[in-house]
Design a protein around this motif. Structure first.
Motif, PDB file in Angstrom:
ATOM      1  N   LEU A 426     -14.286  47.031 -18.516  1.00 28.46           N
ATOM      2  CA  LEU A 426     -15.242  47.999 -18.226  1.00 28.46           C
ATOM      3  C   LEU A 426     -15.896  48.669 -19.345  1.00 28.46           C
ATOM      4  O   LEU A 426     -17.022  48.799 -19.488  1.00 28.46           O
ATOM      5  CB  LEU A 426     -14.725  48.953 -17.141  1.00 28.46           C
ATOM      6  CG  LEU A 426     -14.471  48.271 -15.606  1.00 28.46           C
ATOM      7  CD1 LEU A 426     -13.781  49.249 -14.688  1.00 28.46           C
ATOM      8  CD2 LEU A 426     -15.691  47.696 -15.035  1.00 28.46           C
ATOM      9  N   GLU A 427     -15.029  49.066 -19.928  1.00 31.58           N
ATOM     10  CA  GLU A 427     -15.524  49.853 -21.371  1.00 31.58           C
ATOM     11  C   GLU A 427     -16.260  49.055 -22.127  1.00 31.58           C
ATOM     12  O   GLU A 427     -17.530  49.506 -22.868  1.00 31.58           O
ATOM     13  CB  GLU A 427     -14.275  50.576 -22.113  1.00 31.58           C
ATOM     14  CG  GLU A 427     -13.613  51.696 -21.478  1.00 31.58           C
ATOM     15  CD  GLU A 427     -12.210  52.013 -22.334  1.00 31.58           C
ATOM     16  OE1 GLU A 427     -12.066  51.620 -23.173  1.00 31.58           O
ATOM     17  OE2 GLU A 427     -11.781  52.929 -21.809  1.00 31.58           O
ATOM     18  N   LEU A 428     -16.065  47.835 -22.370  1.00 32.99           N
ATOM     19  CA  LEU A 428     -16.611  46.677 -23.056  1.00 32.99           C
ATOM     20  C   LEU A 428     -17.876  46.646 -22.433  1.00 32.99           C
ATOM     21  O   LEU A 428     -18.959  46.395 -23.404  1.00 32.99           O
ATOM     22  CB  LEU A 428     -15.857  45.456 -23.499  1.00 32.99           C
ATOM     23  CG  LEU A 428     -14.673  45.563 -24.385  1.00 32.99           C
ATOM     24  CD1 LEU A 428     -13.929  44.265 -24.280  1.00 32.99           C
ATOM     25  CD2 LEU A 428     -15.294  45.920 -25.660  1.00 32.99           C
ATOM     26  N   GLU A 429     -18.092  46.369 -21.261  1.00 32.64           N
ATOM     27  CA  GLU A 429     -19.577  46.317 -20.653  1.00 32.64           C
ATOM     28  C   GLU A 429     -20.281  47.385 -20.743  1.00 32.64           C
ATOM     29  O   GLU A 429     -21.502  47.260 -20.808  1.00 32.64           O
ATOM     30  CB  GLU A 429     -19.334  45.847 -19.228  1.00 32.64           C
ATOM     31  CG  GLU A 429     -18.557  44.555 -18.812  1.00 32.64           C
ATOM     32  CD  GLU A 429     -18.160  44.242 -17.315  1.00 32.64           C
ATOM     33  OE1 GLU A 429     -18.349  45.181 -16.368  1.00 32.64           O
ATOM     34  OE2 GLU A 429     -17.836  43.224 -16.895  1.00 32.64           O
ATOM     35  N   ASP A 430     -19.781  48.527 -20.844  1.00 28.17           N
ATOM     36  CA  ASP A 430     -20.421  49.765 -20.856  1.00 28.17           C
ATOM     37  C   ASP A 430     -21.047  50.083 -22.380  1.00 28.17           C
ATOM     38  O   ASP A 430     -22.065  50.276 -22.578  1.00 28.17           O
ATOM     39  CB  ASP A 430     -19.512  51.286 -20.405  1.00 28.17           C
ATOM     40  CG  ASP A 430     -20.438  52.225 -20.420  1.00 28.17           C
ATOM     41  OD1 ASP A 430     -21.765  52.166 -20.371  1.00 28.17           O
ATOM     42  OD2 ASP A 430     -19.743  53.423 -20.831  1.00 28.17           O
ATOM     43  N   MET A 431     -20.040  49.421 -23.297  1.00 31.78           N
ATOM     44  CA  MET A 431     -20.555  49.502 -24.574  1.00 31.78           C
ATOM     45  C   MET A 431     -21.540  48.610 -24.906  1.00 31.78           C
ATOM     46  O   MET A 431     -22.631  48.746 -25.452  1.00 31.78           O
ATOM     47  CB  MET A 431     -19.431  49.067 -25.564  1.00 31.78           C
ATOM     48  CG  MET A 431     -19.636  49.268 -27.013  1.00 31.78           C
ATOM     49  SD  MET A 431     -18.136  48.675 -28.060  1.00 31.78           S
ATOM     50  CE  MET A 431     -16.959  50.045 -27.448  1.00 31.78           C
ATOM     51  N   GLN A 432     -21.506  47.240 -23.985  1.00 31.77           N
ATOM     52  CA  GLN A 432     -22.833  46.488 -24.302  1.00 31.77           C
ATOM     53  C   GLN A 432     -23.993  46.918 -23.855  1.00 31.77           C
ATOM     54  O   GLN A 432     -24.981  46.667 -24.468  1.00 31.77           O
ATOM     55  CB  GLN A 432     -22.355  45.135 -23.364  1.00 31.77           C
ATOM     56  CG  GLN A 432     -23.314  44.015 -23.368  1.00 31.77           C
ATOM     57  CD  GLN A 432     -23.142  42.758 -22.613  1.00 31.77           C
ATOM     58  OE1 GLN A 432     -21.990  42.839 -22.013  1.00 31.77           O
ATOM     59  NE2 GLN A 432     -23.841  41.680 -22.591  1.00 31.77           N
ATOM     60  N   GLU A 433     -23.867  47.772 -22.570  1.00 32.55           N
ATOM     61  CA  GLU A 433     -25.116  48.151 -22.084  1.00 32.55           C
ATOM     62  C   GLU A 433     -25.719  49.169 -23.073  1.00 32.55           C
ATOM     63  O   GLU A 433     -26.995  49.397 -23.296  1.00 32.55           O
ATOM     64  CB  GLU A 433     -24.939  48.983 -20.888  1.00 32.55           C
ATOM     65  CG  GLU A 433     -24.519  47.905 -19.740  1.00 32.55           C
ATOM     66  CD  GLU A 433     -24.111  48.389 -18.265  1.00 32.55           C
ATOM     67  OE1 GLU A 433     -24.225  49.759 -18.258  1.00 32.55           O
ATOM     68  OE2 GLU A 433     -24.147  47.738 -17.245  1.00 32.55           O
ATOM     69  N   ARG A 434     -24.889  50.085 -23.517  1.00 31.41           N
ATOM     70  CA  ARG A 434     -25.343  51.074 -24.531  1.00 31.41           C
ATOM     71  C   ARG A 434     -25.896  50.241 -25.750  1.00 31.41           C
ATOM     72  O   ARG A 434     -26.748  50.808 -26.433  1.00 31.41           O
ATOM     73  CB  ARG A 434     -24.283  51.940 -25.122  1.00 31.41           C
ATOM     74  CG  ARG A 434     -23.736  53.006 -23.802  1.00 31.41           C
ATOM     75  CD  ARG A 434     -23.072  54.148 -24.604  1.00 31.41           C
ATOM     76  NE  ARG A 434     -21.788  53.635 -25.025  1.00 31.41           N
ATOM     77  CZ  ARG A 434     -20.632  53.612 -24.483  1.00 31.41           C
ATOM     78  NH1 ARG A 434     -20.596  53.711 -23.287  1.00 31.41           N
ATOM     79  NH2 ARG A 434     -19.482  53.255 -25.231  1.00 31.41           N
TER      80      ARG A 434
END
Length: 580
Positions: A426-434
């Motif tokens: 989830l953190e990696l997906e959030d990082m991708q969006e950012r």
């Protein structure tokens, strides 16, 4: 493009035509003949002995273009004076040398253009070609020249067909040589169904406009200065002069109007039975003219205003200026294209970075799946062991329960590990969006920065233009003040001269009056002497008659006396008349 560059283009064709073996070198005897012809057509005085000595045959062999350039620059191009020779004769010399070798029209007589039209197109090609050797004309200039010729014939050029032709010719992407261009025109692909005479007239019109700098030509009615009558004349407008002739053959020139930045053109109302009138005002005279219709008047006024603007800007040729602007636009397009490619490359790198991140994310997901599979296999293995242990070790129930408890604890740890892995995903997906948002913000910031840079450049250009206008107004004001002072001095000098002339005239008038009085006195004295002489003559006549009367006592004596003194009376009368 200066005169030296124009001459070098034509000389390059002549040099390459003499290079029969295409080795880049020409024999000295041929270069001697070429140099002699160049001296002749360029009206440059030269020493034939020195020419023979310079190109004397020796063991050095033929000369390359780089070896010929120092002599060409020092003895020919450095001595050329603009306006001292006929440019068309020079071009014809170079065309004659190169056309024999390279120009190959249709031998069956199916060529669209004549040999003379091919020469004019060659001159137009040299004018529009790039300043790089070998000479080529870029596709934009090819389209521009073909459009000019088609416009002169009231025909629309098929740009799509031209693009297809250029795309089918791989070597034409970087530009066409003059021989490829002439073959393309002779093929009839773009001038299909047009008579050769119409093509010749169109080529002649474009040649006069581009090479001879004829902005406009045609018939106009002109009003004379002395007799004030109207005469139809053929006018030819160039950037510096408006000439007029008896007819369009331009054999008998009737006069010319020199144009400068102080001239202006104005539209006049209809009068004296003439319509569509306008005038050209110079510093010395105003020329009144009349066009055939309103459209012609508008075209003439705009063309003359363009010529005056070129004189004010210090430019000699309209098409040289237009060619330079088109070249600058092409360079700007190339720069924008390079910037766009650079931006595309940067975006591509960002995309690759994004794909790499996604691949890493996929690897993490794959590792998670493999961990889950291992977990499932481990759980299945443990269950089998548990069943085996339950079957085989029923006696050791407490140990099995303890082992089960340990296994449950280990399961809790594995589940916690799996939960951490999910949170990491989830953190990696959030990082991708950012990262995507940051990428969009960076792109927007770069676009804003580019727009601000363009606005700043435009403001700087406007400020520089205003500064130039201010300096120009200041210079015009100083010139006007100097001119006013000079005119004041001239008027003062003229006034002093007129005062001196007036004083001399008054003195001469006084002398005439004195002479007149003296002459009047002489006339009065002469009249008195004349009256006195008349009185004396009468007195002597009386005395003579008195003395002559008593001489004859008889008739016969009187006859003799009459015969003797008869000749004396006319003598007295003649003397009296002379005295009178």
């Amino acid at each position: 493009m200066d005169l030296r560059a124009e001459l070098l283009k034509s000389i390059w064709y002549a040099f390459t035509a003499l290079d029969v073996e295409k080795s880049g070198k020409v024999s000295k005897s041929q270069l001697k003949v070429l140099s002699h012809n160049l001296y002749t057509v360029l009206c440059i005085p030269h020493d034939p002995v020195a020419l023979e000595e310079h190109f004397r045959d020796d063991d050095d062999g033929p000369v390359s273009s780089q070896g010929y350039m120092p002599y060409l620059n020092k003895y020919i191009l450095d001595k050329v004076e603009e306006g001292a020779f006929v440019k068309e004769n020079f071009d014809e010399l170079c065309w004659t040398l190169t056309a024999k070798k390279n120009y190959k029209p249709d031998r069956n007589g199916n060529s669209i253009i004549s040999h003379q039209d091919a020469f004019k197109l060659w001159c137009l090609f040299n004018f529009l070609s790039e300043d790089k050797y070998p000479l080529v004309m870029v596709p934009d200039e090819v389209e521009y020249l073909l459009k000019k010729i088609c416009t002169a014939m009231n025909v629309e050029l098929n740009s799509c067909e031209l693009d297809d032709y250029l795309s089918q010719e791989p070597q034409a992407q970087g530009g066409l040589t003059v021989w490829q261009f002439l073959d393309m025109v002779n093929s009839g692909r773009f001038l299909r169904g047009i008579e050769q005479e119409a093509v010749s007239m169109a080529v002649e019109e474009v040649y006069q406009e581009v090479i001879e700098d004829v902005l406009k030509q045609g018939y106009l009615w002109k009003r004379g200065q002395l007799r004030r009558n109207w005469s139809e004349r053929w006018f030819t407008l160039k950037p510096s002069v408006l000439s007029y002739y008896m007819s369009e053959e331009r054999k008998e020139k009737k006069g010319s109007i020199t144009l400068d930045k102080h001239c202006c053109v104005e539209v006049l109302p209809d009068r004296d039975g003439k319509r569509c009138m306008f005038c050209v005002k110079t510093s010395s005279r105003t020329y009144e003219m009349s066009a055939s219709d309103t459209r012609q008047r508008q075209e003439w006024t705009l063309a003359i205003q363009t010529a005056i603007r070129l004189q004010a800007e210090g430019k000699k040729s309209l098409h040289k200026d237009l060619k330079q602007k088109r070249r600058e636009q092409r360079e700007q397009r190339e720069q924008r294209k390079a910037a766009k490619e650079e931006e595309t490359q940067r975006l591509k790198q960002l995309q690759e970075e994004k794909e790499r991140k996604l691949q890493e994310l996929e690897l993490l997901k794959e590792a998670q799946r493999q961990a889950e599979i291992l977990l499932q296999e481990e759980e299945q293995r443990r269950r089998q062991q548990h069943e085996e242990m339950q079957k085989t070790l029923e006696i050791q129930l407490r140990e099995a329960e303890q082992a089960r408890a340990s296994m449950q604890a280990e399961m809790v740890l594995k589940e916690a590990e799996a939960e951490r892995q999910r949170k990491r995903i989830l953190e990696l997906e959030d990082m991708q969006e950012r990262l995507q948002e940051a990428l969009q913000q960076e792109v927007k910031a770069r676009q804003d920065e580019e727009s601000v840079r363009y606005a700043q450049a435009r403001l700087l250009a406007e400020e520089e233009e205003k500064l130039k206008q201010l300096m120009k107004l200041k210079e015009e004001q100083e010139e006007y003040i100097i001119k006013t002072q000079r005119e004041k001095q001239v008027l003062k000098q003229e006034m002093e001269n007129k005062n001196k002339c007036l004083e001399e005239a008054q003195k001469q008038l006084e002398e005439v009056r004195v002479n007149r009085q003296r002459v009047d006195q002489d006339v009065m004295v002469a009249q008195r002497k004349l009256r006195q002489a008349s009185t004396n003559v009468k007195h002597w006549n009386v005395q003579m008659n008195r003395l002559m009367h008593p001489i004859g006592p008889g008739d016969k004596r009187m006859n003799v006396s009459g015969g003797g003194f008869a000749g004396y009376q006319p003598l007295l009368s003649q003397r009296e008349s002379s005295l009178k």
